[in-house]
Design a protein around this motif. Structure first.
Motif, PDB file in Angstrom:
ATOM      1  N   PHE A  50       6.249  -7.110   5.454  1.00  0.00           N
ATOM      2  CA  PHE A  50       7.128  -6.139   5.765  1.00  0.00           C
ATOM      3  C   PHE A  50       7.139  -6.150   3.893  1.00  0.00           C
ATOM      4  N   CYS A  51       7.001  -4.946   3.262  1.00  0.00           N
ATOM      5  CA  CYS A  51       7.499  -4.889   1.754  1.00  0.00           C
ATOM      6  C   CYS A  51       9.086  -4.436   1.775  1.00  0.00           C
ATOM      7  N   PRO A  52       9.279  -6.206   0.671  1.00  0.00           N
ATOM      8  CA  PRO A  52      10.643  -5.855   0.286  1.00  0.00           C
ATOM      9  C   PRO A  52      11.232  -5.014  -0.572  1.00  0.00           C
ATOM     10  N   TYR A  53      10.406  -3.922  -1.113  1.00  0.00           N
ATOM     11  CA  TYR A  53      11.179  -3.291  -1.504  1.00  0.00           C
ATOM     12  C   TYR A  53      10.883  -1.949  -1.122  1.00  0.00           C
ATOM     13  N   CYS A  54      10.405  -1.319   0.008  1.00  0.00           N
ATOM     14  CA  CYS A  54      10.146   0.007   0.952  1.00  0.00           C
ATOM     15  C   CYS A  54      10.600  -0.353   2.372  1.00  0.00           C
ATOM     16  N   GLY A  55      10.588  -1.504   2.201  1.00  0.00           N
ATOM     17  CA  GLY A  55       9.801  -2.165   3.703  1.00  0.00           C
ATOM     18  C   GLY A  55       9.209  -1.064   5.086  1.00  0.00           C
ATOM     19  N   PRO A 107       0.705  -1.021   0.247  1.00  0.00           N
ATOM     20  CA  PRO A 107      -0.056  -0.146  -0.036  1.00  0.00           C
ATOM     21  C   PRO A 107       0.714   1.233   0.224  1.00  0.00           C
ATOM     22  N   HIS A 108       1.856   0.984   0.347  1.00  0.00           N
ATOM     23  CA  HIS A 108       3.593   2.381   0.949  1.00  0.00           C
ATOM     24  C   HIS A 108       3.843   2.460  -1.070  1.00  0.00           C
ATOM     25  N   CYS A 109       4.295   1.470  -1.696  1.00  0.00           N
ATOM     26  CA  CYS A 109       4.980   1.553  -2.963  1.00  0.00           C
ATOM     27  C   CYS A 109       4.092   0.829  -4.483  1.00  0.00           C
ATOM     28  N   GLN A 110       3.428   0.245  -3.833  1.00  0.00           N
ATOM     29  CA  GLN A 110       2.127  -0.568  -5.022  1.00  0.00           C
ATOM     30  C   GLN A 110       3.391  -1.476  -6.245  1.00  0.00           C
TER      31      GLN A 110
HETATM   32 ZN    ZN Z   1       6.521  -1.190  -0.256  1.00  0.00          ZN
END
Ligand code: ZN
Ligand code: ZN
Length: 144
Positions: free
Chosen positions: A121-126, A109-112
């Motif tokens: 946790f998102c592996p791209y933006c944490g 939901p933070h970086c799509q």
């Molecule tokens: Zn993300």
């Protein structure tokens, strides 16, 4: 494949004993069977991946030394998927179905970026996916 048999049987000037000939025959037969199975697989698999079945089957048959099959496995596209809601063909990596906007894979939901189900946790933006992802997936309006 007849070329292979010729090489096998004419490799030696002196004819090998019959037992060896039988073994070589079985070996060649197995190879040919595998070859035919692989060609059949290429034929079906190309269709599933949205590639030309005729072209790849012909390449698999006529390119010598099974190079057509090798080439197919190098160049083949990822398998196409079907939208679980409307059965439209969607390409892997799509986040949403282009026909009905069905959410195909969870996104951060933070970086799509696409994330795996069950990730915390998102592996791209944490970013924290714990509850955010569930909330995001329920917020998406589904158009019929
Ligand atoms: Zn993300
Ligand atoms: Zn759909």
């Amino acid at each position: 494949m007849t070329a292979l048999l010729v090489i096998v049987t004419h490799g030696d000037k002196t004819a090998p004993p019959p037992a060896v000939m039988v073994l070589l025959g079985i070996l060649a037969g197995t190879l040919i069977a595998c070859y035919i199975l692989l060609i059949g697989y290429v034929n079906r698999d190309a269709g599933r991946r949205g590639m030309s079945r005729v072209l790849w089957t012909l390449l698999a048959i006529f390119v010598p030394n099974a190079l057509g099959i090798v080439l197919y496995f190098i160049l083949r596209k990822p398998r196409l998927l079907n939208c679980p809601q409307c059965r439209a063909v969607v390409e892997p990596g799509f986040g949403f179905c282009p026909r009905c906007r069905y959410r195909l894979s969870p996104v951060c939901p933070h970086c799509q970026h696409g994330v795996n189900l069950g990730d915390k946790f998102c592996p791209y933006c944490g970013g924290d996916l714990g509850t955010g992802m569930n909330a995001a997936s329920t917020q998406v309006p589904i158009q019929k």
